[in-house]
Structure formats: C-alpha cells, structure tokens
Design a protein around this motif. Structure first.
Motif, PDB file in Angstrom:
ATOM      1  N   LYS A 183       0.845  -1.196   0.000  1.00 38.92           N
ATOM      2  CA  LYS A 183       0.000   0.000   0.000  1.00 38.92           C
ATOM      3  C   LYS A 183       0.880   1.245   0.000  1.00 38.92           C
ATOM      4  O   LYS A 183       0.552   2.245  -0.629  1.00 38.92           O
ATOM      5  N   GLY A 186       1.642   2.343  -3.191  1.00 43.08           N
ATOM      6  CA  GLY A 186       0.507   2.739  -4.018  1.00 43.08           C
ATOM      7  C   GLY A 186      -0.393   1.612  -4.475  1.00 43.08           C
ATOM      8  O   GLY A 186      -1.278   1.832  -5.294  1.00 43.08           O
ATOM      9  N   ALA A 187      -0.195   0.381  -3.945  1.00 43.85           N
ATOM     10  CA  ALA A 187      -1.100  -0.703  -4.319  1.00 43.85           C
ATOM     11  C   ALA A 187      -2.487  -0.371  -3.782  1.00 43.85           C
ATOM     12  O   ALA A 187      -2.614   0.225  -2.721  1.00 43.85           O
ATOM     13  N   ASP A 188      -3.508  -0.760  -4.543  1.00 44.05           N
ATOM     14  CA  ASP A 188      -4.875  -0.415  -4.177  1.00 44.05           C
ATOM     15  C   ASP A 188      -5.689  -1.697  -4.106  1.00 44.05           C
ATOM     16  O   ASP A 188      -5.899  -2.364  -5.109  1.00 44.05           O
TER      17      ASP A 188
ATOM     18  N   LEU B  60      -1.380   5.413   6.155  1.00 49.13           N
ATOM     19  CA  LEU B  60      -1.735   3.993   6.232  1.00 49.13           C
ATOM     20  C   LEU B  60      -2.651   3.767   7.432  1.00 49.13           C
ATOM     21  O   LEU B  60      -3.531   2.921   7.403  1.00 49.13           O
ATOM     22  N   ARG B  83      -4.321   9.320  -1.006  1.00 50.43           N
ATOM     23  CA  ARG B  83      -3.585   8.476  -1.931  1.00 50.43           C
ATOM     24  C   ARG B  83      -2.314   9.188  -2.413  1.00 50.43           C
ATOM     25  O   ARG B  83      -1.253   8.584  -2.517  1.00 50.43           O
ATOM     26  N   PHE B  87       2.328   8.576  -2.063  1.00 53.23           N
ATOM     27  CA  PHE B  87       3.429   8.719  -3.020  1.00 53.23           C
ATOM     28  C   PHE B  87       4.412   9.798  -2.591  1.00 53.23           C
ATOM     29  O   PHE B  87       5.594   9.700  -2.851  1.00 53.23           O
ATOM     30  N   PHE B 111       7.107  -0.905  -9.747  1.00 60.19           N
ATOM     31  CA  PHE B 111       5.758  -1.104  -9.197  1.00 60.19           C
ATOM     32  C   PHE B 111       5.156   0.196  -8.656  1.00 60.19           C
ATOM     33  O   PHE B 111       4.012   0.540  -8.974  1.00 60.19           O
ATOM     34  N   ASN B 115       1.996   2.455 -10.240  1.00 61.91           N
ATOM     35  CA  ASN B 115       0.773   2.760  -9.496  1.00 61.91           C
ATOM     36  C   ASN B 115       0.464   4.245  -9.502  1.00 61.91           C
ATOM     37  O   ASN B 115      -0.672   4.652  -9.291  1.00 61.91           O
TER      38      ASN B 115
END
Lengths: 268, 289
Positions: A183, A186-188, B60, B83, B87, B111, B115
């Motif tokens: 996460k 940026g994993a969703d 988180l 979100r 990043f 990865f 995203n």
C-alpha cells in the motif's frame, strides 16, 4: 483488519469444562451432535437447549462471543430456512406464490432446522473455545491411536495440524505487514472490479508464499537440530488423564441421551 | 539552514482497537514538524510507538484524533489527497526485502511509479535513477530479485520506494541485520538521495552511532509520548534520561562522559570525528587533568 478473524479462538479459563480431558470433550461433542439429530420435538429440543445453556454457563464463556461467532453463518441459516420453508408438504397452506407454498409444516421445519443448526454450532464452539489447539490435537492423536495398527501416520497428522494452527496468527500478521508495504507503494486493494482486485493481490501472495516456504524450511531445520524423528518412541510432557470431572461429564451426557431417546420413543 | 516545513504533525493520538477490551494507546499528543531537506532520526524503545507513528505519516493508519499536514494540506481531508500522500511520503518498512515479488528487479522497482500512473518513459527514467542511487547495476536490473544477496535485496526494496521520488522518505531500521559494509552503503545511499532531491529523511534506528552521525535532529519516543525533539548533541547530554527510557548513548559519548567525571575538561562528544579532534587538541595542549 485481518486480526479480527476468529478461527475457533481459545478463551483460557479454569472452569470444569476447561479442565476436562480433551478426549472427553471430543467424544461428548460427537455424542451431543448425534443426540441433536435424535431430538424430534419441542420437549427433546428443550432438553438439549437446557443442557447447552447449562454448559455455556459452566464454561464462563461470554455468550456474546458465541453469538459473534455465528455472524458468518447467517447466509447458510437463511438459505436453509428458505429451502425448508418452501419444500415441505403437509399442514395447512398459509401463502401460495405460483407453485411454491408456505405451509404450517414448512414453517415448523424451518424453525426446528435453524434451532438445530444453532445448537450444533454453539456446541462445537464450546469445544474450541474451552480447549487450546494444542490439547485438541493431543486429544485427537490419542483418540486416533488405534489407527496406527492400520499404518495411518497418526502422530504425523497431529503434528501437521498443530503446526498449521500455530502458524495461522503468524501468517495473518505477515499478510498485514506485506499489504501495508505494498500500500505504501501505491497498491490499491479496495477499488476496481473483482478481476482488478484479484490481480492486486499478486504482490501480496508472492511474498507471502515465499515467506511461508522460508518459515517451513527454518522450522524443519530447527526440528531436525533437536533430533525430531516422528512419533516413534516419543513421550509427552503433559499426559492425558481422565479425572473425576470427566466421569461426571460422561454420566450427565448418558442421562441426556437417555432422556432424549425416551422422549423420542414416546413421540412427544 | 533555511527551514521550510513539509510535514506537520499536530496533537496526534492513536488508539488500537478502540472500544474493545484490547484497547491500547499507541500515540498520545504527539506534535512535531519536519522541514525540507532535513535528516531526522527517531529513537525509542520497542513498543514506544515508532512504527505506529511512521504509518500515520503516509496515511496507512488514520489518527484517532489530531492532524497530519503535508505541505499545508491535511492528508485526510480528501480520499485523493490521502492516496497522493502515499506517493509523496515514501515509507520503507523493516526488512523491506520480504515485499519483493516481481520477476525482475526492474519490474519490482517500477511497481510504485506504475501505481502513480506515470508514462512509460518517466517510469523508465525513475527506475534507472533509483537503481543508480542504491548502486544496482544494469545487469542486476534484469535479474530476479530472489537471486540477489540479502543486502542487495534490501537496496532494491529501498529503490522501489525512492523511484516514487517522495519528498519525505521514512525508513524503519534500514540497516537492521546487515554487516558493517552493507550498513555504511545503505546509509550513504540514503544521504545521496537526500542531497540530490533536497528530500526530508526520517530514519528509525536502534544504532545510536548511526543517528549521531547522520541526523540533524532526533525525536525520542517514550511510552507513546514524544519525549524529546532536539539536535543529537543536545539529546545525548541527557544520558541518564535516555538510559531510563531503555535507550543508549553512543559508546564514544559514554567514554567522554567518564572522562568528564574524572575531571578532564572535555565537551560532550557523539561522533568519532569530534572525539579525534578534541583528543588531539588535548594532546597538543598537554592539558592536565
């Protein structure tokens, strides 16, 4: 989030039910389930219910946690109820929708069926809530001992079961950690179609499998270092012994079975 | 240094499993500010709330009360902003090598940027640049991450976060379990990223030597409170308090505190370099105790 899953969680305690030999509890749970299917009417159901309530009372398990454990089963319960409601003949017809009819008999059957399933589940919950996974597997191993004559690897099966149970919390924790790490990149996991979500799990499953294999490898080495070589000639630290509580429990259950059988025989 | 705040934490509280018998306060009234380009160390005994704090900073975990403000905006004010915060605030967990999953190192580093929805060229640029920061070669980029050594895996995992080019990079014990050479390499990788991007670094560490050498400022967590927020030189003068918190001070600081007790006129010292310069000065001046 994942930590909230209860998998036959054990509630430590000192009640007579906790102190019983795991073998007694296993056998009596089977007896209880069989008896449940012998019960046919209000009286025998009532007797079983009284017995169950008494057991829960003695075990000091908060009834709330038993109810909470039922939640995932709501779907099955509703499904069973609907099937029984519509597919029973006899009795007075109450409502008719096309070829489907609800009769008094169907209503009665649906009611008893749900009652039976609820009692069945609470009974088995009582077993797993009052018995630690280790003593449960110990009990199973001891009960299956006669199968060794048929070359069934009883000890190995029991050991596999203990190890599996032991690693469930570890793997849940690991999953949580990996999910958080992905996460953070940026994993969703929460949005998108079912296929998207399934794909999103790959970055979690791959590391999880790798770590499971790594742990298995480490555990195997550790066991070998301590000269583990299966059940041959292995002794136990905690010997299983039947005590007075167990004898009492068997007595009570014999009475229960006799009671239910008698009630059934008289067709009450 | 020109202080420009990037991440502000205000009256942060976090309670695990609130409203259940397992309720546990992990953070209480924590407030601090991270500035651009700063290297901040976080020290604290196990269970002092370090890991919980880290996970608050990139959204988180949601604070029970209080705010996390990134560049003037509360990260919980909008779903998109949360979100984005993931990043802009890069988080490297403990033992990050266990999160690698792709077939090649290149794909794994890509990865994060993928995203973010970046273009293929931009992803390629970032992957190569991130690999450069941590010293991963072109050939290693095409290898499977599972064929690398432990230290290399760790660096690939860090590159995976650096490739998102976060303005704030948070690392939880990035050098745990590595040999001295591996430790030194990772620390210099982190430092070079900070210099190149004027990024803010926040590093949780149990090595007092590392934080003494690398950081501008130290946050000391104790029993879910922020106990100290000061430059290392100042923090390490509270030696006894740190020991009471289950922490330690650098070995060289301990030696100099002893020297002071023996009557030698020395300052508080927390790096080897300072120690060398003071000792050689003493030797030249032939100062007597």
């Amino acid at each position: 989030m994942l930590k909230d899953i209860t998998l036959g969680q054990f509630f430590p305690g000192k009640s007579p039910i906790h102190r019983m030999d795991p073998r007694t509890k296993l056998i009596l749970t089977v007896v209880y389930i069989v008896t449940l299917f012998l019960a046919t009417n209000w009286f025998s159901y009532g007797l079983m219910m009284a017995f169950l309530v008494l057991c829960i009372k003695i075990s000091t398990i908060p009834p709330k946690s038993i109810v909470r454990g039922m939640k995932p089963l709501v779907f099955i319960l509703v499904f069973t109820a609907i099937l029984n409601l519509f597919y029973s003949d006899g009795g007075v017809e109450l409502v008719r929708i096309g070829s489907l009819a609800i009769t008094t008999e169907g209503l009665k059957r649906a009611f008893f069926m749900i009652w039976r399933i609820l009692m069945l589940i609470s009974g088995t919950f009582l077993l797993t809530y009052t018995t630690s996974p280790i003593s449960l597997t110990d009990g199973l191993e001891s009960l299956m001992n006669p199968l060794k004559k048929l070359h069934v690897p009883v000890h190995e099966l029991a050991m596999m079961m203990s190890i599996a149970l032991r690693f469930i919390p570890t793997l849940i924790e690991e999953t949580d950690k990996i999910m958080n790490a992905q996460k953070a990149r940026g994993a969703d996991f929460e949005t998108g179609s079912i296929i998207d979500r399934a794909k999103a799990l790959v970055p979690v499953l791959v590391p999880l499998f790798i770590s499971a294999f790594r742990r298995a490898d480490e555990l195997a080495t550790a066991m070998e270092c301590r000269c583990y070589q299966g059940g041959e000639g292995r002794t136990k630290m905690k010997l299983l012994r039947f005590s007075r509580v167990d004898i009492r429990a068997f007595e009570v259950c014999t009475c229960l079975v006799a009671g239910v059988v008698t009630l059934a025989a008289f067709g009450l | 240094m020109n202080l420009e705040p990037i991440l502000q934490v205000k009256d942060l509280n976090y309670i695990y499993s609130a409203g259940t018998p397992f309720e546990h306060k992990a953070l209480e009234n924590v407030s601090f500010t991270l500035n651009r380009g700063e290297f901040v160390g976080v020290i604290g005994h196990t269970g002092s709330g370090k890991s919980t704090l880290m996970q608050q900073l990139n959204g988180l975990l949601k604070p029970t009360s209080g705010q996390v403000i990134l560049d003037g905006v509360d990260i919980w004010s909008d779903k998109k902003i949360t979100r984005q915060a993931r990043f802009r605030v890069g988080l490297v967990f403990q033992y990050p090598e266990y999160q690698l999953f792709e077939e090649t190192v290149y794909k794994d580093i890509a990865f994060g940027p993928k995203n973010m929805g970046l273009s293929a060229e931009e992803i390629d640029r970032r992957v190569r640049e991130a690999a450069g920061f941590v010293g991963i070669t072109e050939r290693q980029l095409q290898a499977s991450p599972f064929d690398l050594s432990g230290g290399q895996k760790r660096r690939v995992a860090i590159a995976g976060v650096i490739a998102m080019e976060p303005e704030v990079l948070i690392l939880d014990e990035p050098t745990a379990g590595l040999d001295p050479i591996g430790r030194a390499e990772i620390l210099s990788n982190i430092e070079s990223y900070r210099k190149a991007k004027n990024a803010t670094i926040m590093m949780v560490s149990h090595s007092m030597e590392d934080v003494a050498r690398m950081t501008d400022r130290l946050l000391v967590l104790y029993g879910s409170h922020l106990a100290m927020d000061a430059p290392p030189a100042e923090v390490f003068t509270h030696a006894q308090e740190l020991v009471d918190m289950g922490l330690n001070i650098p070995q060289v600081t301990q030696i100099f505190l002893h020297l002071k007790q023996m009557g030698l006129d020395v300052d508080n010292v927390y790096t080897i370099e300072q120690a060398v310069s003071i000792l050689s000065r003493l030797k030249e001046g032939k100062v007597h105790a």
